[in-house]
Design a protein around this motif. Sequence first.
Motif: not given
Length: 186
Positions: A130-133, A163-173
Amino acid sequence: MIEISDESLIQRIAAGDRAAMRILHGRHATRTLRFLIRLVRDESQAEDLMSDVYFDVWRQASRFEGRSSVSTWILSIARFKALSALRRRAPRPLEPEIAEAVEDDADTPEVVAQKASKADAMRRCLGRLSLEHREVIDLVYYHERSVEEASEILQIPAATVKTRMFYARKKLAELLAAAGVDRGWP
């Protein structure tokens, strides 16, 4: 030659010094352009936005308060310009020839193995965030901004950046795993 600080350049720009503007632009233009390209995903539009960003730097230099670094201030102007441009962009329907050429996401393992290198896979996966991530990943990892600087640029609390970093890394993985890319890099 003694290097002039960005803050001194801003003061000189506020006084109308064109040479100071050229120096500041030279220092930050490449990074700003890459940031804009990642956000708007259109190099031509990013180049147009660059002109707007540095025009605003020229016009608003006298209002720079020094609460952040100059580069953070420039990136926050760039982000505002990019988001404004994205809001104005009307969704266009795909032409039939283009729609037929769109690649199916459900590639077989053989097709995935034949695709470009891990770096290309990483760029593709980043593009699916997403743009935010994407903007948090871009600021922290590509522009090496601290959580606090990213918070200031994005105008959100530092906790939200984390929080966005956590979810962005999770989604990227997850995206990388689905693309057949393991976590190890050669």
